[in-house]
Scaffold this motif. Structure first.
Motif, PDB file in Angstrom:
ATOM      1  N   ARG A 180      18.469 -46.011 -52.247  1.00  0.00           N
ATOM      2  CA  ARG A 180      19.567 -45.042 -52.121  1.00  0.00           C
ATOM      3  C   ARG A 180      19.037 -43.623 -52.058  1.00  0.00           C
ATOM      4  O   ARG A 180      19.482 -42.814 -51.228  1.00  0.00           O
ATOM      5  N   SER A 222      19.475 -41.329 -48.793  1.00  0.00           N
ATOM      6  CA  SER A 222      20.302 -40.135 -48.965  1.00  0.00           C
ATOM      7  C   SER A 222      19.551 -38.880 -48.536  1.00  0.00           C
ATOM      8  O   SER A 222      20.125 -37.970 -47.931  1.00  0.00           O
ATOM      9  N   ILE A 252      26.102 -44.261 -48.839  1.00  0.00           N
ATOM     10  CA  ILE A 252      24.829 -44.763 -49.359  1.00  0.00           C
ATOM     11  C   ILE A 252      24.917 -44.995 -50.863  1.00  0.00           C
ATOM     12  O   ILE A 252      24.431 -46.001 -51.383  1.00  0.00           O
ATOM     13  N   ALA A 253      25.558 -44.081 -51.595  1.00  0.00           N
ATOM     14  CA  ALA A 253      25.654 -44.195 -53.057  1.00  0.00           C
ATOM     15  C   ALA A 253      26.448 -45.419 -53.483  1.00  0.00           C
ATOM     16  O   ALA A 253      26.246 -45.950 -54.586  1.00  0.00           O
TER      17      ALA A 253
END
Length: 630
Positions: A63, A67, A261-262
């Motif tokens: 992640r 990110s 993404i998170a």
């Protein structure tokens, strides 16, 4: 349905060294931090691959890296798919017998076979064209079996050219399929193509039949075969559905993408696979214990090395091992496998992206694996060099060292003028350290071809003229340029000939650098200080696929025969120690008659196209037989 051994499971997993290597250093805190590059000519303290202690740690790292790399338009993604295979029985192949003399695929290194659309063991010729595998008896000059590998399905859009590897009575077909997928974008539906490597194990002992299949998310990078073991490299992108808000500014879009993404689970990055054996079907996903990564990575791609034993009746799960990295080049020897690609950007959130450059400089990252034992290869070391590779021929392993030829900068830029170099690396623990380098080759130009032969390298750079550099690499600590030959045009592929000769296939050009058609150059490189061109063969306004695909090139050292595809046909040349002579032309009729490959079985030349196979007398170019595919 049964589940494979590597399905994702929550919880802590034991940290395993990638591919059976030794213990590795701990994970750095910042996955996008960039170690400082060493001064030119000094040892490179390259990063090594690092394994994860748990899926939670893997997810956090993936992640964070994704990110940092994502922009307003997301990550460059790909899609996966599947394609069913259908078998059609053919006649029984010839009984086992002593194989006549025959050519093999023109590969970079002996002992590391490369997949191609035709293979022969002398007793049979196996081709895979237009979605069909065919078996031909070259002695009887007849087709003895065929197997339809693909058929049109409602969702199928296209299938890339398949290739194959051959071992005994087994053929491994490597295909990549594209299937149409609907996806919502900005409140609307849109159609995309998703990719899926499809591997098919075929039994050739009787009528060709499918023994098993394997498919994985992603796209096929390349494969190498050592002995009976085939190792296939697959590249995957994370499955992240970015919103792509058209009316938002870049900062808002980037923030929305980071939110996606998170929320993503680790399965968005870990590739899924499926394999079959007869009526059995197994599914799985690469486990977190099989995942490692270099200290600098982007979270936007994954490489998986699969290993298959071609002596069995099934492919199995491929014993997968994944690296959170990217690579576009695979280089193999009889004992090693190398994966090379551009190191990702060092940009962090809120800073300008600089593409595939670190500190304004392109960097190639190389991972080495030991393939001397069957099965899963063992990780050896990782190294970096400045610049980019032209292809796998820019890499060469010799006497425990890896030689790498790269180009840095841009030929069109006055701010960062291009130049090329040859670096020498050697493993030192889990790192490849630089022992020597020669830089400054071809200022303002880029590399078009490289050939390493023993302790020498031959490097062709080009922009308006073609310098052929000879480089002495016998002392790994002090490589040096020994000679240079400037001619018009360039060689895109260099092939070694007996008695210190080198054959170049490329394009002629005028003094301004405008290409003028195919040229074949015969070089004498016996004197490294004074390489000379002995002869030239030129076809105006022509091109050879050998320039970009060396598998299309055939050379028979005993007779000097060269079979070279030129536009749609094959031109037969006779190359001696002093000159290049033309024998004749081999043609295939019809719209699908573009000749793709040439091979020798005994004293007969066989040429392959989608239209069929032609048997030819290589001494006169006289046609002996024609086997149509229909």
């Amino acid at each position: 349905m049964t589940r494979g051994a590597h399905l994702f499971a929550a919880g802590t997993l034991a940290a395993l060294t990638l591919l059976g290597g030794s213990a590795l250093p701990p994970v750095p805190a910042d996955p996008t931090s960039t170690p400082a590059e060493p001064p030119p000519g000094q040892p490179a303290a390259a990063p090594v691959l690092v394994s994860y202690d748990s899926c939670a740690e893997a997810l956090a790292g993936l992640r964070a890296a994704a990110s940092a790399s994502v922009g307003p338009w997301g990550l460059d993604g790909g899609w996966d798919g599947a394609l069913k295979a259908e078998a059609l029985s053919g006649a029984r192949t010839a009984a086992a017998q002593a194989a006549p003399e025959h050519s093999t695929t023109n590969v970079h290194e002996p002992g590391a076979d490369e997949p191609d659309l035709v293979k022969t063991d002398g007793r049979r010729i196996v081709t895979v064209t237009d979605g069909t595998l065919r078996v031909v008896d070259p002695a009887a000059r007849r087709e003895t079996g065929r197997l339809v590998l693909t058929r049109t399905l409602p969702e199928l859009e296209w299938t890339r050219q398949a290739t194959l590897l051959l071992h005994g009575d087994r053929a491994l077909v490597l295909a990549e399929t594209g299937m149409s997928v609907d996806r919502g974008l900005a409140g609307r539906r849109a159609s995309f193509l998703r990719h899926a490597p499809r591997l098919i194990l075929v039994d050739l002992a009787g009528p060709p039949k499918v023994l098993g299949t394997y498919q994985m998310d992603g796209s096929l990078v390349d494969a190498r075969q050592t002995g009976s073991t085939a190792r296939v490299v697959v590249r995957t992108r994370p499955k992240l559905a970015f919103p792509h808000k058209q009316r938002s500014n870049e900062a808002t879009r980037t923030a929305a993408n980071r939110a996606v993404i998170a929320r993503a689970g680790v399965e968005a990055w870990l590739p899924a696979y499926e394999w079959t054996a007869g009526a059995e079907r197994h599914v799985g996903r690469v486990g977190c214990d099989r995942l490692s990564r270099p200290p600098v990575w982007s979270g936007s791609s994954m490489l998986t090395v699969l290993s298959f034993d071609l002596t069995g009746d099934r492919l199995g799960d491929g014993d997968p091992a994944s690296v959170a990295a990217d690579a576009s080049t695979v280089y193999g020897t009889g004992t090693s496998l190398y994966l090379a690609g551009q190191r990702p950007t060092s940009a962090r959130p809120g800073t300008p992206r600089v593409g595939w450059r670190v500190g304004g400089e392109q960097v190639t990252e190389i991972h080495q694996f030991d393939t001397r034992s069957p099965g899963r290869p063992r990780y050896v070391a990782t190294g970096t060099v400045p610049g980019t590779l032209v292809n796998q021929y820019a890499l060469s392993e010799w006497q425990g060292h890896l030689r790498v030829a790269t180009t840095t900068g841009d030929t069109w830029s006055t701010r960062q003028k291009s130049q090329s170099a040859v670096y020498v690396l050697r493993p030192d623990g889990n790192r490849m350290v630089r022992t020597g380098a020669v830089t400054g080759l071809g200022p303002g130009e880029r590399i078009y071809s490289v050939r390493f032969l023993g302790g020498s390298a031959y490097v062709v750079t080009f922009r308006q003229t073609d310098p052929l550099y000879t480089v002495d690499l016998t002392d790994p600590a002090a490589p040096r340029v020994t000679g240079e030959l400037k001619i018009t045009g360039y060689s895109a592929y260099l092939h070694p000939l007996p008695d210190g000769r080198l054959l170049g296939v490329g394009q002629e050009a005028d003094r301004r650098g405008w290409t003028q058609g195919l040229q074949v150059s015969l070089f004498d490189v016996r004197d490294p200080a004074r390489p000379i061109r002995l002869d030239q063969w030129h076809v105006p306004k022509a091109y050879s696929t050998s320039e970009s695909d060396p598998h299309a090139f055939l050379h028979h050292p005993e007779t000097g025969l060269v079979a070279l595809p030129v536009n749609r046909d094959v031109r037969l040349l006779r190359v001696s120690g002093t000159d290049i002579g033309e024998v004749g032309t081999v043609s295939h009729a019809g719209p699908t008659g573009r000749v793709l490959r040439s091979l020798l079985v005994g004293d007969v030349l066989w040429t392959v196209s989608d239209a069929g196979l032609r048997a030819t007398d290589p001494a006169s170019a006289r046609s002996l037989d024609w086997l149509p595919t229909t």
